[in-house]
Scaffold this active site. Sequence first.
Site, mmCIF file in Angstrom:
data_model
loop_
_atom_site.group_PDB
_atom_site.id
_atom_site.type_symbol
_atom_site.label_atom_id
_atom_site.label_comp_id
_atom_site.label_asym_id
_atom_site.label_seq_id
_atom_site.Cartn_x
_atom_site.Cartn_y
_atom_site.Cartn_z
ATOM 1 C CG HIS A 105 -1.933 1.065 1.205
ATOM 2 N ND1 HIS A 105 -1.654 2.377 1.536
ATOM 3 C CD2 HIS A 105 -3.245 1.044 0.837
ATOM 4 C CE1 HIS A 105 -2.747 3.113 1.378
ATOM 5 N NE2 HIS A 105 -3.728 2.324 0.952
ATOM 6 C CD GLU A 174 -5.401 1.500 -3.086
ATOM 7 O OE1 GLU A 174 -6.585 1.523 -2.813
ATOM 8 O OE2 GLU A 174 -4.496 1.581 -2.258
HETATM 9 C C1 PEP Z 1 -6.772 3.352 0.574
HETATM 10 O O1 PEP Z 1 -6.126 3.793 1.514
HETATM 11 O O2 PEP Z 1 -6.525 2.229 0.131
HETATM 12 C C2 PEP Z 1 -7.837 4.167 0.013
HETATM 13 C C3 PEP Z 1 -8.344 3.811 -1.129
HETATM 14 O O3 PEP Z 1 -8.214 5.252 0.761
HETATM 15 P P1 PEP Z 1 -9.377 6.320 0.415
HETATM 16 O O4 PEP Z 1 -10.581 5.552 -0.043
HETATM 17 O O5 PEP Z 1 -9.612 7.043 1.694
HETATM 18 O O6 PEP Z 1 -8.842 7.189 -0.672
#
Ligand code: PEP
Length: 258
Positions: A105, A174
């Site tokens: 992450h 992400e």
């Molecule tokens: C995450 O930390 O994996 C994430 C997607 O956070 P958020 O939805 O708050 O952007």
Amino acid sequence: MTSSPAPCLLAANWKMNMDHLKTLDFLRQLSLLLPEERVWKAGVEMAIFPPFTSLRTAQVFSNSYRLPISLGAQDVSPHECGAFTGEVSASMLEKLGCRYVLVGHSESRKNHHETREELVGKVKRSISSSMIPVLCVGEKEKGEEDWEEITSQAGEVFCDLEPEEREKVIVSYEPVWAIGSSMTASPDRISRATLALKGKMQEKFGLCPRILYGGSVNEGNIDSLMGLGLGGFLVGHASLNPAEFATIFQRLAEEGSR
Ligand code: PEP
């Protein structure tokens, strides 16, 4: 025989939130908010990734009340066991009923300066303990679309895996700039990024991984993110509110049962 498609995965990354009591309260509320069996059988799998200290609570609650959620851990040690103060091993997580493990992450990459070798070790340990690693990749800046950053983040881990290990990894796209920022990536951008990832994985390793999207997903934008051929969503902030998380789940379930 054709295998049935994997259900859409809705994963809650609670980060360093939700102690034991808050976890109990969240799950109690969730079971009241989603009482209908039909919703749970509509092809969406819900997974909760609490902090390590709340995993046992979530395991016992979901087993006792037959709440059909999966559990995931937010990290894992790349080592098997021994003198690694503060670390948690894959076999410990497996014994707590974890099905998934987050690896790489962006917050862990940044705060713990994880090396490529450690990421590979975490993926391998998870798999050898029968868990599914969710490998997070994402570009740091919104700027120009250049998918080299994300394809190499995935490629540098995949290249050290055995072919049968590669098939078990889920990739979560992400964008770092979208995490916790209220700036969700546009559906077009998500499509282009996931296409680039799939293309590169196909070219280099002959496989097409399942891809999730994460980055400021909430009840207000989930509708616009469905229909992009994603394997699911990783939700941070919006997953801390049981009512909002239940709504996201219901929207995905309605879409899945159409
Ligand atoms: C995450 O930390 O994996 C994430 C997607 O956070 P958020 O939805 O708050 O952007």
